[in-house]
Design a protein around this motif. Sequence first.
Motif, PDB file in Angstrom:
ATOM      1  N   GLY A  79       0.798  -1.223   0.000  1.00 35.87           N
ATOM      2  CA  GLY A  79       0.000   0.000   0.000  1.00 35.87           C
ATOM      3  C   GLY A  79       0.827   1.269   0.000  1.00 35.87           C
ATOM      4  O   GLY A  79       0.371   2.312  -0.459  1.00 35.87           O
ATOM      5  N   GLU A  80       2.060   1.201   0.501  1.00 32.77           N
ATOM      6  CA  GLU A  80       2.903   2.394   0.557  1.00 32.77           C
ATOM      7  C   GLU A  80       3.717   2.592  -0.715  1.00 32.77           C
ATOM      8  O   GLU A  80       3.742   3.684  -1.284  1.00 32.77           O
ATOM      9  CB  GLU A  80       3.841   2.318   1.764  1.00 32.77           C
ATOM     10  N   SER A  81       4.390   1.533  -1.172  1.00 31.96           N
ATOM     11  CA  SER A  81       5.294   1.671  -2.317  1.00 31.96           C
ATOM     12  C   SER A  81       4.620   1.393  -3.660  1.00 31.96           C
ATOM     13  O   SER A  81       5.121   1.808  -4.702  1.00 31.96           O
ATOM     14  CB  SER A  81       6.482   0.717  -2.157  1.00 31.96           C
ATOM     15  N   GLY A  82       3.495   0.667  -3.662  1.00 25.18           N
ATOM     16  CA  GLY A  82       2.843   0.289  -4.913  1.00 25.18           C
ATOM     17  C   GLY A  82       3.512  -0.897  -5.587  1.00 25.18           C
ATOM     18  O   GLY A  82       3.125  -1.291  -6.687  1.00 25.18           O
ATOM     19  N   LYS A  83       4.504  -1.476  -4.943  1.00 28.81           N
ATOM     20  CA  LYS A  83       5.240  -2.605  -5.516  1.00 28.81           C
ATOM     21  C   LYS A  83       4.476  -3.911  -5.266  1.00 28.81           C
ATOM     22  O   LYS A  83       3.930  -4.125  -4.190  1.00 28.81           O
ATOM     23  CB  LYS A  83       6.623  -2.689  -4.869  1.00 28.81           C
ATOM     24  N   VAL A  84       4.452  -4.781  -6.285  1.00 24.76           N
ATOM     25  CA  VAL A  84       3.875  -6.113  -6.120  1.00 24.76           C
ATOM     26  C   VAL A  84       4.927  -7.005  -5.472  1.00 24.76           C
ATOM     27  O   VAL A  84       6.020  -7.200  -6.015  1.00 24.76           O
ATOM     28  CB  VAL A  84       3.424  -6.701  -7.466  1.00 24.76           C
ATOM     29  N   ILE A  85       4.609  -7.529  -4.295  1.00 28.60           N
ATOM     30  CA  ILE A  85       5.587  -8.287  -3.517  1.00 28.60           C
ATOM     31  C   ILE A  85       5.259  -9.779  -3.447  1.00 28.60           C
ATOM     32  O   ILE A  85       6.025 -10.558  -2.871  1.00 28.60           O
ATOM     33  CB  ILE A  85       5.701  -7.721  -2.092  1.00 28.60           C
ATOM     34  N   GLY A  86       4.139 -10.172  -4.029  1.00 33.73           N
ATOM     35  CA  GLY A  86       3.744 -11.574  -4.021  1.00 33.73           C
ATOM     36  C   GLY A  86       2.380 -11.747  -4.658  1.00 33.73           C
ATOM     37  O   GLY A  86       1.802 -10.786  -5.183  1.00 33.73           O
ATOM     38  N   THR A  87       1.882 -12.970  -4.619  1.00 27.27           N
ATOM     39  CA  THR A  87       0.557 -13.253  -5.164  1.00 27.27           C
ATOM     40  C   THR A  87      -0.147 -14.253  -4.251  1.00 27.27           C
ATOM     41  O   THR A  87       0.488 -14.975  -3.483  1.00 27.27           O
ATOM     42  CB  THR A  87       0.612 -13.835  -6.591  1.00 27.27           C
TER      43      THR A  87
END
Length: 199
Positions: A79-87
Amino acid sequence: MSNRFDFDDFPQLRTERFNLRSAEVKDSHDILELYSNEAVVEFMPFTPFESVDDANGEMSWYAKIFREKSGLRWMIEDGESGKVIGTCGFLNLEEVHNRAEIGYDLHPDYWGRGVMTEVARVIMQFGFTSMQLNKIEARVEPKNEASIHLLRKLGFQQEGVLREHEFEKGRYVDLAVFSKLRSEKGHAQVSARIPEEIE
């Protein structure tokens, strides 16, 4: 049953820290970073990704199972960086039996932070309510202690082991079968000796 999720529009979900959404073109590099990591794919049936094309192929599969109404895979977006970190999501949906299999993965940089516990609980709630699932299953290699720890923390029970059930990376692998029923509440006790990496 009425008001069951109908796969018309991909459901956008939210947890305290993460946005759960469908895959987008902009995610290809994050997906490549995720699945090119050997620790992430150690217990998966494929070798580390090497190109953006590999990532795009994976996202095409996400779109395919949603289109076929056999599953859906959420991107876990910080939510902070907008990076996808997993699924995380469902596959092998069997509507006639009201059951599906859950799958998940997470970048090692985020292991040990309670990410998957937070995310999986929201996704399981969606499965039991909106999708009207009676049973959520999971299949993991017995050596994948971190994943088994997570499942037990989420209240899953082990049903048994499928011996040499799949041929992956040149060898036959056993799969431990876990499940949780909609009627079951609470969480199982977890041994403190089991590592907590991916939870």
